[in-house]
Write an enzyme that holds these catalytic residues in place. Structure first.
Site: not given
Length: 672
Positions: A321, A405
């Site tokens: 990420d 998320y």
């Protein structure tokens, strides 16, 4: 005003860097990805900081070079982009370094590329034909969520691919936030990023336990067994709770912190600088407590999210990420009164548009104080007096959203000289379609037709300690049981504390059975009371390491996730645990594992410590449709750094706003 060497690039500096790069590439098309501060070489920065702390700076004091790292694509005549990086000196106004990145590495994703994927999918006859295999209910629309392609299969070339995860949204609700994750579609379009063509549409399996890796049950009514699962308050069937009364944070005299030069924070006895970059988000620099150096640099280095569903193409689902998309690029604009409470200082970030023009991201970081519970307390039973202090914390926080998320990251400074690095995971599970009535060993069914796959979230925090100076060592302290013996342990209650200084770069793991503790020490500064070196310590979090087979691509490209602690010698620019280029990687390159392989001396030198931890997330139904936060805290505490509890002088006054609730207030609606 001349910017501090650690200050983020201003809009003017980014635009200047853009112009300098464009001048080096005349008559070509340049698509910019990032322009941000390249931090000065550490040796030069330390010289400057030493003068700053001694009060000897002047307008003529030599400064480290003010450098901008520029990452961009040069589009050739064949329309195939060449990814390049340049470093420009903003004072000298010239390029000082240039590199064409090999085709085996890929630049991080950009939001403009996400838009292109969605646009090309809906324009693709191949994708439209795949959609036509299903009958969606009237009023439903297709939503495409761009996702990194993951690690290339061994048969793939070095082409740059994107993939999209597909869902359906009930547009009849006439609400843009209706939860489309409730209706996953078993289609994954894949785009060649260079040609911008949809080259295929993968059709993952939708079966359950025992159905095999590739079987897909074909039915036109693909989401007929799914149901709405909304989280927006106005779409909840019963609405929000009505019995919750306000709880406000009130600071009538304002905050106790002070901000100068836009990035220097002073609070209680702490002094540090806050910075921001598009990859790591918020970073902390030059940390001092009560006039003593503690940490040179602190940051979230990387995180990876590997999924455990082996059915193709789900085996490729693994996000980095920070390396794939950039934690800073995905940072939220924090809302007052929601993400942070109390009296707040916001820090803006400056990011880069595709044309290289600077763009401001307001409120990317928030700074605020919060109550962390009791700090210390003792009651003298003889006199009846209790002395208690509250543990006030200063919090530097940023939040990133990566598709489904959210991750909340906070650096917390307390009045006892401790630093806590906290990560919280929340948001919406990444889900796929599963046949009606089936269960799966690859995850948990959290709603009708919705399978939340098992996965891991593994973070890595990079610590560049400066314990009373830049030359430090690392010790491993353990507590071992000692067998009963007449000479040293006749009653069996003694345990032995051992300490070993690490000589060479290495990795090791948490050992709660030994209370394994990592101490970052200054071997040249001895505590006058304990006679031990002054230190800061942390206990590695005993979380599960990467579960993928060591021979797998998942494991090879995330070697940092295979051990809890790594110790290396500092090198300029070596900031990323998973390496500089993670997108579609097959192996971790120039990451922390390569740094350890060098075998550098790490005793009494400029040392860096990396802490890896995370969650093995086997989803619960209670994680749906929005996941309550999972919290991880890396606690970095002084160990023989002071000569007593440094928070002894914290006032123990009472909260004037606290009061005892009356019987009528708390029992008005009680049922007997």
């Amino acid at each position: 005003m001349v910017p501090h060497p650690l200050a983020i690039l201003s809009e003017e500096e980014i635009n200047l860097a853009r112009d300098l790069v464009l001048a080096e590439h005349p008559k070509t098309v340049v698509d910019f990805r990032e322009i941000f501060l390249q931090e000065p070489p550490k040796a030069q920065l330390l010289e400057f900081l030493a003068l700053e702390h001694s009060g000897c700076l002047s307008p003529t004091t030599p400064r480290p070079p003010r450098l901008a790292l520029c990452q961009y694509d040069v589009i050739g005549a064949d329309r195939v982009p060449s990814y390049q990086e340049s470093v420009v000196d903003l004072v000298a106004k010239k390029r000082v370094k240039h590199q064409v990145i090999g085709k085996e590495h890929h630049a991080a994703l950009s939001l403009s590329e996400f838009d292109t994927l969605v646009e090309r999918c809906f324009a693709s006859p191949l994708f439209q034909a795949a959609l036509a295999e299903f009958d969606l209910p009237e009023g439903f629309e297709v939503v495409i969520e761009p996702w990194p392609y993951g690690g290339l299969d061994y048969s793939d070339s070095n082409k740059r691919y994107f993939q999209g995860l597909c869902f359906a949204q009930d547009a009849s609700k006439k609400h843009p936030d209706a939860n489309f994750y409730s209706y996953p579609l078993p289609l994954i379009p894949v785009m060649d990023a260079h040609t911008q063509e949809i080259i295929r549409v993968d059709r993952p399996a939708t079966g359950g336990k025992g159905d095999g890796l590739r079987e897909q049950t074909f039915k036109r009514d693909i989401i007929g067994h799914c149901k709405a699962s909304d989280y927006i308050p106005e779409l909840l069937p019963a609405g929000s709770r009505k019995d919750l009364k306000p709880l406000n944070v009130v600071q009538p005299e304002g905050p106790s912190f002070r901000i100068t030069n836009e990035s220097l924070v002073e609070w209680q006895k702490w002094r540090f600088r806050v910075a921001f970059n598009p990859r790591e988000g918020a970073t902390i620099h030059d940390v001092w407590y009560d006039g003593r150096s503690v940490m040179h640099r602190l940051g979230i280095s990387e995180m990876t999210v590997p999924y455990a569903d082996p059915r193709p193409p789900f085996h490729r689902k693994q996000a980095f990420d920070f390396g794939d998309g950039g934690g800073g690029n995905m940072a939220n604009n924090l809302s007052i009164g929601c993400d942070c409470l109390g009296v707040i200082k916001y820090f803006d970030a400056i990011l880069t548009g595709p044309d290289g023009t600077a763009r401001k991201l307001p409120n990317a970081i928030c700074l605020h104080e919060q109550d962390g519970g009791i700090g210390w307390k003792h009651s003298n039973w003889r006199t009846g007096r209790a002395v208690v202090t509250r543990n006030r914390e200063l919090v530097v926080q940023f939040i990133i959203t990566l598709a489904n998320y959210e991750y909340i990251f906070a650096y917390k400074f307390d009045q006892s000289g401790g630093i806590t690095v906290e990560s919280r995971a929340t948001g919406i599970l990444n889900v796929v379609n599963i046949d009606a009535g089936k269960v799966s060993e690859y995850g948990n069914v959290v709603s009708g037709g919705v399978l939340a796959q098992n996965h891991q979230h593994i973070f890595c925090v990079r610590m560049d300690p400066a314990i009373d100076g830049p030359t430090n060592s690392v010790q491993i302290e353990e507590s071992h049981p000692v067998p009963m013996n007449e000479a040293t342990n006749p009653h069996g209650n003694f345990y032995q504390v051992t300490s070993e200084t690490i000589e060479r770069a290495c990795y090791f793991d948490a050992a709660p059975e030994l209370n394994r503790t990592v101490k970052m020490i200054n071997p040249h500064k001895i505590n006058p009371i304990s006679k031990k070196p002054v230190a800061y310590k942390f206990i590695p979090l005993a979380t599960q390491r990467l579960l993928a087979d060591p021979k797998s691509i998942q494991a090879q490209r995330a070697q940092f996730a295979q051990h809890h602690v790594w110790v290396t010698q500092h090198r300029d620019g070596e900031l990323y645990a998973g390496g500089r280029y993670t997108l579609q990687s097959q192996k971790e390159v120039d990451g922390v594992s390569d740094a350890v392989k060098r075998g550098d001396s790490v005793n009494d030198t400029d040392v860096v410590v990396w802490s890896t931890f995370g969650i093995t997330h086997n989803p619960r139904v209670e994680d749906w449709p929005v996941m309550p936060v999972e919290i991880f805290q890396l606690m970095i505490k002084p160990a023989d750094f002071f000569t007593a509890n440094p928070s002894l002088d914290v006032p123990s006054g009472k909260d004037a706003a606290s009061r005892v609730v009356s019987g009528s207030e708390c029992c008005r609606n009680a049922h007997i």
